[in-house]
Design a protein around this motif. Structure first.
Motif, PDB file in Angstrom:
ATOM      1  N   GLU A 111      74.608 110.297  -3.662  1.00  0.00           N
ATOM      2  CA  GLU A 111      74.495 111.745  -3.525  1.00  0.00           C
ATOM      3  C   GLU A 111      74.189 112.365  -4.891  1.00  0.00           C
ATOM      4  OE1 GLU A 111      74.614 113.090  -0.622  1.00  0.00           O
ATOM      5  OE2 GLU A 111      75.677 111.594   0.626  1.00  0.00           O
ATOM      6  N   ASP A 112      73.842 113.618  -4.884  1.00  0.00           N
ATOM      7  CA  ASP A 112      73.634 114.364  -6.115  1.00  0.00           C
ATOM      8  C   ASP A 112      74.881 114.277  -6.988  1.00  0.00           C
ATOM      9  OD1 ASP A 112      72.334 116.113  -7.915  1.00  0.00           O
ATOM     10  OD2 ASP A 112      73.318 117.845  -7.015  1.00  0.00           O
ATOM     11  N   SER A 113      74.673 114.081  -8.292  1.00  0.00           N
ATOM     12  CA  SER A 113      75.732 114.023  -9.312  1.00  0.00           C
ATOM     13  C   SER A 113      76.474 112.697  -9.362  1.00  0.00           C
ATOM     14  CB  SER A 113      76.742 115.168  -9.144  1.00  0.00           C
ATOM     15  OG  SER A 113      76.101 116.415  -9.298  1.00  0.00           O
ATOM     16  N   ASP A 114      76.177 111.748  -8.475  1.00  0.00           N
ATOM     17  CA  ASP A 114      76.723 110.405  -8.640  1.00  0.00           C
ATOM     18  C   ASP A 114      76.191 109.803  -9.937  1.00  0.00           C
ATOM     19  OD1 ASP A 114      78.075 110.613  -6.270  1.00  0.00           O
ATOM     20  OD2 ASP A 114      76.788 109.249  -5.139  1.00  0.00           O
ATOM     21  N   ALA A 115      76.822 108.739 -10.417  1.00  0.00           N
ATOM     22  CA  ALA A 115      76.396 108.132 -11.669  1.00  0.00           C
ATOM     23  C   ALA A 115      76.509 106.614 -11.587  1.00  0.00           C
ATOM     24  CB  ALA A 115      77.220 108.659 -12.835  1.00  0.00           C
ATOM     25  N   PHE A 116      75.634 105.944 -12.337  1.00  0.00           N
ATOM     26  CA  PHE A 116      75.619 104.481 -12.400  1.00  0.00           C
ATOM     27  C   PHE A 116      75.768 104.049 -13.850  1.00  0.00           C
ATOM     28  CE2 PHE A 116      73.149 105.604  -8.652  1.00  0.00           C
ATOM     29  CZ  PHE A 116      73.675 104.756  -7.691  1.00  0.00           C
ATOM     30  N   SER A 117      76.754 103.207 -14.123  1.00  0.00           N
ATOM     31  CA  SER A 117      76.923 102.663 -15.462  1.00  0.00           C
ATOM     32  C   SER A 117      75.975 101.484 -15.657  1.00  0.00           C
ATOM     33  CB  SER A 117      78.364 102.208 -15.684  1.00  0.00           C
ATOM     34  OG  SER A 117      79.239 103.320 -15.675  1.00  0.00           O
ATOM     35  N   ILE A 118      75.478 101.351 -16.888  1.00  0.00           N
ATOM     36  CA  ILE A 118      74.552 100.274 -17.213  1.00  0.00           C
ATOM     37  C   ILE A 118      75.275  99.256 -18.079  1.00  0.00           C
ATOM     38  CG2 ILE A 118      72.323  99.672 -18.191  1.00  0.00           C
ATOM     39  CD1 ILE A 118      72.165 101.650 -15.868  1.00  0.00           C
ATOM     40  N   GLY A 119      75.440  98.062 -17.565  1.00  0.00           N
ATOM     41  CA  GLY A 119      76.038  97.004 -18.349  1.00  0.00           C
ATOM     42  C   GLY A 119      77.548  97.084 -18.407  1.00  0.00           C
ATOM     43  N   GLU A 120      78.146  95.970 -18.722  1.00  0.00           N
ATOM     44  CA  GLU A 120      79.603  95.882 -18.768  1.00  0.00           C
ATOM     45  C   GLU A 120      80.191  96.733 -19.891  1.00  0.00           C
ATOM     46  OE1 GLU A 120      80.079  91.731 -19.226  1.00  0.00           O
ATOM     47  OE2 GLU A 120      79.900  91.280 -17.086  1.00  0.00           O
ATOM     48  N   LYS A 122      79.213  99.607 -20.795  1.00  0.00           N
ATOM     49  CA  LYS A 122      79.090 101.038 -20.455  1.00  0.00           C
ATOM     50  C   LYS A 122      78.417 101.821 -21.588  1.00  0.00           C
ATOM     51  CE  LYS A 122      81.633 100.474 -16.657  1.00  0.00           C
ATOM     52  NZ  LYS A 122      81.875  99.047 -16.719  1.00  0.00           N
ATOM     53  N   ASN A 123      77.360 101.231 -22.171  1.00  0.00           N
ATOM     54  CA  ASN A 123      76.652 101.892 -23.257  1.00  0.00           C
ATOM     55  C   ASN A 123      75.704 102.971 -22.771  1.00  0.00           C
ATOM     56  OD1 ASN A 123      77.837 100.479 -25.372  1.00  0.00           O
ATOM     57  ND2 ASN A 123      76.411  98.767 -25.146  1.00  0.00           N
ATOM     58  N   ALA A 124      75.509 103.042 -21.480  1.00  0.00           N
ATOM     59  CA  ALA A 124      74.671 104.086 -20.910  1.00  0.00           C
ATOM     60  C   ALA A 124      75.129 104.367 -19.487  1.00  0.00           C
ATOM     61  CB  ALA A 124      73.198 103.674 -20.916  1.00  0.00           C
ATOM     62  N   GLN A 125      74.869 105.568 -19.042  1.00  0.00           N
ATOM     63  CA  GLN A 125      75.190 105.952 -17.676  1.00  0.00           C
ATOM     64  C   GLN A 125      74.062 106.823 -17.150  1.00  0.00           C
ATOM     65  OE1 GLN A 125      78.449 108.863 -16.539  1.00  0.00           O
ATOM     66  NE2 GLN A 125      79.416 106.942 -15.899  1.00  0.00           N
ATOM     67  N   LEU A 126      73.596 106.506 -15.964  1.00  0.00           N
ATOM     68  CA  LEU A 126      72.534 107.274 -15.334  1.00  0.00           C
ATOM     69  C   LEU A 126      73.138 108.196 -14.283  1.00  0.00           C
ATOM     70  CD1 LEU A 126      69.785 104.525 -14.872  1.00  0.00           C
ATOM     71  CD2 LEU A 126      69.829 106.367 -16.559  1.00  0.00           C
ATOM     72  N   GLN A 127      72.997 109.493 -14.518  1.00  0.00           N
ATOM     73  CA  GLN A 127      73.478 110.492 -13.570  1.00  0.00           C
ATOM     74  C   GLN A 127      72.357 110.853 -12.611  1.00  0.00           C
ATOM     75  OE1 GLN A 127      74.671 114.193 -15.315  1.00  0.00           O
ATOM     76  NE2 GLN A 127      75.059 115.171 -13.336  1.00  0.00           N
ATOM     77  N   VAL A 128      72.701 111.000 -11.347  1.00  0.00           N
ATOM     78  CA  VAL A 128      71.741 111.391 -10.323  1.00  0.00           C
ATOM     79  C   VAL A 128      71.579 112.907 -10.327  1.00  0.00           C
ATOM     80  CG1 VAL A 128      71.262 111.480  -7.850  1.00  0.00           C
ATOM     81  CG2 VAL A 128      72.288 109.408  -8.860  1.00  0.00           C
ATOM     82  N   ILE A 129      70.335 113.356 -10.439  1.00  0.00           N
ATOM     83  CA  ILE A 129      70.009 114.779 -10.284  1.00  0.00           C
ATOM     84  C   ILE A 129      69.038 114.889  -9.112  1.00  0.00           C
ATOM     85  CG2 ILE A 129      69.063 116.848 -11.363  1.00  0.00           C
ATOM     86  CD1 ILE A 129      69.657 115.576 -14.088  1.00  0.00           C
ATOM     87  N   HIS A 130      69.469 115.480  -8.034  1.00  0.00           N
ATOM     88  CA  HIS A 130      68.630 115.610  -6.844  1.00  0.00           C
ATOM     89  C   HIS A 130      67.544 116.655  -7.109  1.00  0.00           C
ATOM     90  CE1 HIS A 130      68.304 116.622  -2.282  1.00  0.00           C
ATOM     91  NE2 HIS A 130      67.445 115.672  -2.613  1.00  0.00           N
TER      92      HIS A 130
END
Length: 208
Positions: A111-120, A122-130
Motif C-alpha cells: 500500500e501507499d507509504s509501505d517501505a522495503f529495507s535493502i540488505g541486512e 538496512k543501509n537503505a529503505q525504499l518508501q512506496v509513494i502511490h
C-alpha cells in the motif's frame, strides 16, 4: 549502495534496476521487464542475493521477466494493491498486443507509504509513494537516505507518462507529479523506466 541500470528489450526497451547493499550483497530488482536470462546471469555473476522483485506498475514491459526470475531464484514479487488487475488481465497489462501473454497470480501487495529495507544492514529503505495517473497502480520507490527515487513511467527526463492506456488519468497524473514527486528534495535523482536519469529540481524547472 550499488545501483546498476540494465537496459532490457522485449517489444520495448526498458530500464531495469538492481539496488544492492554493497556490504551484504543483498538487494532488490526493480521492473524486470524482459530478458530474464540476461538478468539471471548478472545476479549469478555478481553473487547478489536478490530478496525481492519490486514493480512500479503492471505493464508488460515492466513485468516480462518476473515469472522466470521468481521461479529460478524463488524471489517474491511485490506490486501496489491496484496492480492485481494489471497482473491478471492481458488487456490491462497490454500483453494482449504482444506474445507471450503475461498473467501473474502469485504477487504480494503493498500500500501507499509501505517501505522495503535493502540488505541486512538496512543501509537503505525504499518508501512506496502511490502516484496514479499513468496507471492506477503506479508508484515511486523513494530512498530518502540516499536521495534516489525509482519513478517508473510516472515521470521521465523531460517528459511524463502516457495516460491513454487502461486506468490512465491525466488529472491524477498531474496531481501525482506536483503533489508527491515535486514535494521531494530538488536534488533527488529520478531513475525512470525509459529515460536517462534526471532530478526533481530539473523537472520542476520545466514548469516554472
Amino acid at each position: 549502495m550499488i545501483l546498476e541500470r540494465v537496459s532490457v528489450t522485449g517489444a520495448l526497451e526498458t530500464n531495469t534496476y538492481f539496488y544492492v547493499d554493497n556490504e551484504t550483497n543483498h538487494g532488490v530488482i526493480i521492473d524486470p521487464g524482459a530478458e530474464a536470462t540476461k538478468l539471471s546471469k548478472i545476479i549469478r555473476n555478481k553473487e547478489w542475493i536478490i530478496e525481492k522483485i519490486l514493480i512500479t506498475h503492471g505493464h508488460f514491459d515492466h513485468i516480462g521477466a518476473v515469472e522466470q526470475l521468481h521461479n529460478e531464484f524463488d524471489i517474491p514479487y511485490f506490486i501496489h494493491r491496484n496492480g492485481e488487475k494489471y497482473l491478471t488481465d492481458i488487456s490491462y497489462n497490454l500483453s494482449v498486443f504482444y506474445e507471450p501473454y503475461i498473467i501473474l497470480k502469485d504477487a504480494n501487495y503493498f500500500e501507499d507509504s509501505d517501505a522495503f529495507s535493502i540488505g541486512e544492514a538496512k543501509n537503505a529503505q525504499l518508501q512506496v509513494i502511490h502516484t496514479p495517473g499513468h496507471t492506477t497502480d503506479s508508484v515511486v520507490f523513494y530512498d530518502y537516505k540516499n536521495g534516489i527515487a525509482f519513478s517508473g513511467d510516472t515521470i521521465f527526463k523531460n517528459s511524463v507518462g502516457a495516460v491513454h492506456f487502461p486506468g490512465g488519468n491525466a488529472r491524477q497524473l498531474v496531481d501525482s507529479i506536483f503533489t508527491h514527486i515535486f514535494a521531494l528534495p530538488e536534488e533527488t535523482l529520478l531513475y525512470s523506466g525509459h529515460s536517462d536519469v534526471t532530478s526533481v529540481g530539473a523537472e520542476k524547472n520545466r514548469y516554472e
